[in-house]
Design an enzyme around this catalytic site. Sequence first.
Site, PDB file in Angstrom:
ATOM      1  N   HIS A 163      62.616  30.547  18.221  1.00 14.82           N
ATOM      2  CA  HIS A 163      63.283  28.981  17.735  1.00 14.82           C
ATOM      3  C   HIS A 163      65.346  30.344  17.282  1.00 14.82           C
ATOM      4  O   HIS A 163      65.005  30.377  16.493  1.00 14.82           O
ATOM      5  CB  HIS A 163      62.135  28.767  16.572  1.00 14.82           C
ATOM      6  CG  HIS A 163      62.506  27.631  15.573  1.00 14.82           C
ATOM      7  ND1 HIS A 163      62.211  26.683  16.394  1.00 14.82           N
ATOM      8  CD2 HIS A 163      63.913  27.477  14.612  1.00 14.82           C
ATOM      9  CE1 HIS A 163      62.655  26.202  15.396  1.00 14.82           C
ATOM     10  NE2 HIS A 163      63.580  26.078  15.084  1.00 14.82           N
ATOM     11  N   SER A 198      66.034  22.039  16.138  1.00 15.09           N
ATOM     12  CA  SER A 198      64.869  22.465  15.555  1.00 15.09           C
ATOM     13  C   SER A 198      64.550  20.623  13.932  1.00 15.09           C
ATOM     14  O   SER A 198      64.412  19.923  14.726  1.00 15.09           O
ATOM     15  CB  SER A 198      64.709  23.461  14.084  1.00 15.09           C
ATOM     16  OG  SER A 198      63.981  24.009  13.926  1.00 15.09           O
ATOM     17  N   ASP A 222      58.788  30.657  20.466  1.00 12.04           N
ATOM     18  CA  ASP A 222      58.931  29.839  18.982  1.00 12.04           C
ATOM     19  C   ASP A 222      57.427  29.553  18.707  1.00 12.04           C
ATOM     20  O   ASP A 222      56.639  29.212  19.206  1.00 12.04           O
ATOM     21  CB  ASP A 222      59.756  28.724  19.592  1.00 12.04           C
ATOM     22  CG  ASP A 222      60.275  27.524  18.035  1.00 12.04           C
ATOM     23  OD1 ASP A 222      59.498  27.700  17.061  1.00 12.04           O
ATOM     24  OD2 ASP A 222      60.959  27.132  18.495  1.00 12.04           O
TER      25      ASP A 222
END
Length: 374
Positions: A335, A206, A305
Amino acid sequence: MNRFSVIVLRATVASSLTVPAMVYGQDSAPSKPAAPIRLDGQTLDPGIQAMLENDKVQEAAAKGKPDNDATTAAGLKAIRREVADAWLAGTATPPEMQSVKDDVVKRGGVSVPVRIYRPKATGTLPTIVYYHGGAWFIGGIDASDRSSRQLADDARAIVVSVDYRLAPEAPYPASWDDAENAFEWVVGEATRLGGAPDQVCVAGDSAGGNMAIVVTTRRLAKGKSAPLCQILYYPAVDNRPIDAMRATYSSSRLFGEGFRLDRSFTDYILPIVFPDQDLSQPEVSPLFDATRKMPPTLIATAGFDPLRDSERAYAAKLALGGNTVIYREFPTLIHGFLQHTGLSPAAARASRETAQAAGVLAREAIAAQQGKPK
């Protein structure tokens, strides 16, 4: 030879956010299973769905509690501690390491803690400098300890996890500067750590994936050697405001609420991490500078996501630029799935498969570097 294959994965941040309060936790379970969630031809993993249902329970219980107020020092500390506990609780127990050691990178008056994981593997190993996720706001080497150990074991690589500074105390570019300095330190210390200075990869999930890319582009811009490879778990490659994201990507519209990374969270984070910044500049949104020559790159993302489509676009741009790209998409996950391996067998498989693929990618890059047949 360029490779562009498709499969799936997940990476970081938060559960629900009612600005400025955030809620994490996995203590209670919903009273009865909900109907399966199906969107965009995908069915959400049941373990992940149960976790998201529990988010709603935790959010309702936390409303109005002062220790969930991110605008106070005490509240922010409590939130970060709760996140660390939740990430560790959600991550499967990893294998034992040969050694785990803490050290400190000191550059320009800033001290950045790092943790070095060496797996039970023989010989000179590739080294992976790892930047955790958490929207540059939460997370740390303790919170990602289990996933770092798993990566070291499955990739058969030395992993150096970086505890970079966080916003709002240290907004952009502090985290990125720490990431760059840590990589430079690892290259200089690689032999002592058991690796080699020209065999160091960057990796991150991320927000950390974003920083891994920026470390590469900064080094290239300075005429320095690039990392051996890039390992990017659901990287944040387009960080423009939500309205722009939803106008551009169907995944942002489909999964922008209820799958973590809700609008309220993103709207809160962007101004405190990037005050007065152009959010389309390449260091904030690397998607817009993705056609240059880059190291071999593994990108792993998740079907549910909201960042999925931007990650697909980034992978496609890298491939168009003549780069080696392996893209894996896990359609049942969300995610942040690296911290869901104890809750979902599918997340555990995704974590292990991608880490093993990362190890293969690093060794192929070493072989190419040395002129050996793969």
